[in-house]
Motif scaffolding. Structure first.
Motif, PDB file in Angstrom:
ATOM      1  N   VAL A 228       2.403 -13.089 -10.259  1.00 51.41           N
ATOM      2  CA  VAL A 228       1.571 -14.269  -9.802  1.00 51.41           C
ATOM      3  C   VAL A 228       2.203 -15.536 -10.498  1.00 51.41           C
ATOM      4  N   LYS A 229       2.596 -15.452 -11.938  1.00 49.78           N
ATOM      5  CA  LYS A 229       3.362 -16.678 -12.343  1.00 49.78           C
ATOM      6  C   LYS A 229       4.508 -17.077 -11.744  1.00 49.78           C
ATOM      7  N   ARG A 230       5.377 -16.106 -11.217  1.00 45.56           N
ATOM      8  CA  ARG A 230       6.631 -16.276 -10.522  1.00 45.56           C
ATOM      9  C   ARG A 230       6.525 -16.651  -9.067  1.00 45.56           C
ATOM     10  N   PHE A 231       5.346 -16.261  -8.367  1.00 37.97           N
ATOM     11  CA  PHE A 231       5.087 -16.822  -7.273  1.00 37.97           C
ATOM     12  C   PHE A 231       4.416 -18.228  -7.209  1.00 37.97           C
ATOM     13  N   GLU A 232       3.589 -18.537  -8.339  1.00 40.33           N
ATOM     14  CA  GLU A 232       3.136 -19.810  -8.154  1.00 40.33           C
ATOM     15  C   GLU A 232       4.406 -20.800  -8.770  1.00 40.33           C
ATOM     16  N   GLU A 233       5.413 -20.274  -9.432  1.00 37.66           N
ATOM     17  CA  GLU A 233       6.621 -21.116  -9.884  1.00 37.66           C
ATOM     18  C   GLU A 233       7.437 -21.555  -8.524  1.00 37.66           C
ATOM     19  N   LEU A 234       7.605 -20.399  -7.669  1.00 39.66           N
ATOM     20  CA  LEU A 234       8.426 -20.561  -6.527  1.00 39.66           C
ATOM     21  C   LEU A 234       7.694 -21.640  -5.712  1.00 39.66           C
ATOM     22  N   THR A 235       6.441 -21.404  -5.602  1.00 34.32           N
ATOM     23  CA  THR A 235       5.852 -22.378  -4.604  1.00 34.32           C
ATOM     24  C   THR A 235       5.768 -23.773  -5.108  1.00 34.32           C
ATOM     25  N   SER A 236       5.434 -23.902  -6.392  1.00 36.15           N
ATOM     26  CA  SER A 236       5.569 -25.442  -7.067  1.00 36.15           C
ATOM     27  C   SER A 236       6.884 -26.048  -6.743  1.00 36.15           C
ATOM     28  N   GLU A 237       8.086 -25.410  -6.605  1.00 39.71           N
ATOM     29  CA  GLU A 237       9.668 -25.738  -6.392  1.00 39.71           C
ATOM     30  C   GLU A 237       9.675 -25.800  -4.909  1.00 39.71           C
ATOM     31  N   SER A 238       8.921 -25.644  -3.976  1.00 45.89           N
ATOM     32  CA  SER A 238       9.204 -25.676  -2.534  1.00 45.89           C
ATOM     33  C   SER A 238      10.343 -24.670  -2.324  1.00 45.89           C
ATOM     34  N   PHE A 239      10.320 -23.509  -2.900  1.00 44.75           N
ATOM     35  CA  PHE A 239      11.171 -22.534  -2.514  1.00 44.75           C
ATOM     36  C   PHE A 239      10.905 -22.036  -1.234  1.00 44.75           C
ATOM     37  N   TRP A 240       9.604 -21.689  -0.874  1.00 46.56           N
ATOM     38  CA  TRP A 240       9.486 -21.073   0.323  1.00 46.56           C
ATOM     39  C   TRP A 240       9.787 -21.725   1.756  1.00 46.56           C
ATOM     40  N   GLU A 241       9.796 -22.959   1.434  1.00 46.72           N
ATOM     41  CA  GLU A 241       9.894 -23.925   2.929  1.00 46.72           C
ATOM     42  C   GLU A 241      11.359 -23.483   3.556  1.00 46.72           C
ATOM     43  N   GLY A 242      11.424 -23.158   4.641  1.00 47.59           N
ATOM     44  CA  GLY A 242      12.616 -22.833   5.434  1.00 47.59           C
ATOM     45  C   GLY A 242      12.932 -21.351   5.367  1.00 47.59           C
ATOM     46  N   CYS A 243      12.061 -20.682   4.492  1.00 45.92           N
ATOM     47  CA  CYS A 243      12.465 -18.985   4.326  1.00 45.92           C
ATOM     48  C   CYS A 243      12.239 -18.421   5.776  1.00 45.92           C
ATOM     49  N   ARG A 244      12.895 -17.254   6.059  1.00 46.61           N
ATOM     50  CA  ARG A 244      12.615 -16.818   7.319  1.00 46.61           C
ATOM     51  C   ARG A 244      12.319 -15.552   6.982  1.00 46.61           C
ATOM     52  N   PHE A 245      11.096 -14.875   7.682  1.00 45.29           N
ATOM     53  CA  PHE A 245      10.684 -13.546   7.627  1.00 45.29           C
ATOM     54  C   PHE A 245      11.801 -12.990   8.368  1.00 45.29           C
ATOM     55  N   PHE A 246      12.896 -12.147   7.494  1.00 47.97           N
ATOM     56  CA  PHE A 246      14.032 -11.668   8.066  1.00 47.97           C
ATOM     57  C   PHE A 246      13.986 -10.204   8.208  1.00 47.97           C
ATOM     58  N   ARG A 247      12.979  -9.452   7.823  1.00 47.99           N
ATOM     59  CA  ARG A 247      12.594  -8.058   7.987  1.00 47.99           C
ATOM     60  C   ARG A 247      11.277  -7.664   8.445  1.00 47.99           C
ATOM     61  N   VAL A 248      10.870  -7.828   9.674  1.00 45.07           N
ATOM     62  CA  VAL A 248       9.673  -7.613  10.274  1.00 45.07           C
ATOM     63  C   VAL A 248       9.629  -6.243  10.886  1.00 45.07           C
ATOM     64  N   LEU A 249       8.939  -5.187  10.449  1.00 49.92           N
ATOM     65  CA  LEU A 249       8.935  -3.953  10.828  1.00 49.92           C
ATOM     66  C   LEU A 249       7.304  -3.671  11.335  1.00 49.92           C
ATOM     67  N   PRO A 250       6.967  -3.905  12.479  1.00 48.07           N
ATOM     68  CA  PRO A 250       5.594  -3.660  12.900  1.00 48.07           C
ATOM     69  C   PRO A 250       4.988  -2.132  12.250  1.00 48.07           C
TER      70      PRO A 250
END
Length: 278
Positions: free
Chosen positions: A128-150
């Motif tokens: 959770v700490k790492r996820f929050e850190e990545l969110t705070s640094e806008s890391f997710w913006e532009g990230c693609r869902f590159f592996r989608v297996l229904p």
């Protein structure tokens, strides 16, 4: 009696400095301790009042009332503090909610939606700490869902800018024990083995969950609380990634980022904005 009250204050000071939770039984014992201290103090003051000469009754009564108010006030504050500490998750310790605005649903430009993820630090504090850190640094913006297996997972977490991704590629965090199962909707760090979590994430999408991942050490850090119907619309047409399938190569995403994905896999669903929800 006054030393008993001092002991109560000492216990409260210790609890304030201790981050661990307190069981219900312990709470009740401490509350009873406070009430006992109150009873002892009131008994002592009452004895002093009745033993005083009649001519001093007025002053003794005033002393008794003042002491009673002080003791009851202190006891109330102490009991409130104990009960607040005993809550399983108080306001300051609740996991945060992160909202993802996603684009290209069904592989179609203009199709967008929102998913909300409830983080659970009590499940996996390191993750959770790492996820929050990545969110705070806008890391997710532009990230693609590159592996989608229904019927299995939807994976993301390689930044579209190779320079930014290089910062996190080897920034490994310690493992968290698996405390909850990989049920549908749980959010989990991808790994390449013990002690290898960095920034890649997947969402479990199988209706029955992916319980078999529990024994492999995949520890959920949160869950989708809104928008699983949106997750089910992530574009899945490219299939498994290279070299096993015809989908995106993780190595090339790491090296070339979104330049590679936008030209070769333009229909991928992606995150346009990530933010904490108040």
């Amino acid at each position: 009696p006054r030393s008993d009250l001092a002991n109560v204050k000492a216990k409260l000071a210790y609890q304030k400095a201790t981050p661990s939770f307190i069981s219900f039984a312990t709470i009740m014992k401490l509350v009873m301790f406070v009430l006992l201290a109150v009873a002892l103090l009131l008994s002592a003051e009452t004895h002093a009042f009745h033993a005083a000469p009649l001519s001093k009754a007025t002053s003794s009564s005033a002393l008794y009332s003042s002491s009673q108010r002080d003791v009851v006030g202190a006891a109330s504050v102490a009991a409130a503090a104990i009960l607040a500490r005993g809550l399983p998750v108080n306001a300051a310790e609740e996991g945060k909610v992160v909202a993802f605005q996603v684009e290209n649903l069904d592989g179609t430009p203009g199709n967008s939606g929102t998913i909300k993820i409830q983080l659970h630090p009590e499940w996996a504090p390191n993750g959770v700490k790492r996820f929050e850190e990545l969110t705070s640094e806008s890391f997710w913006e532009g990230c693609r869902f590159f592996r989608v297996l229904p019927g299995f997972v939807s994976q993301f977490g390689i930044n579209g800018d190779p320079v930014i991704q290089a910062k996190w590629r080897n920034a490994k965090i310690k493992d968290d024990p698996v405390l909850v199962s990989n049920k549908r909707g749980t959010v989990v760090f991808a790994t390449a083995g013990p002690g290898t979590r960095t920034s890649q994430i997947f969402i479990n999408t199988r209706q029955q969950g992916n319980e078999f991942l529990d024994k492999q050490g995949f520890s959920p850090i949160g869950e989708v609380i809104e928008g699983m119907e949106i997750v089910d619309r992530f574009y899945a047409g490219y299939g498994e990634g290279a070299p096993s399938g015809k989908g995106p190569s993780q190595a090339l995403i790491q090296a070339k980022g979104n330049e590679y994905l936008e030209s070769s896999f333009p229909k991928l669903t992606y995150i346009s904005k990530a933010s904490f929800v108040n």
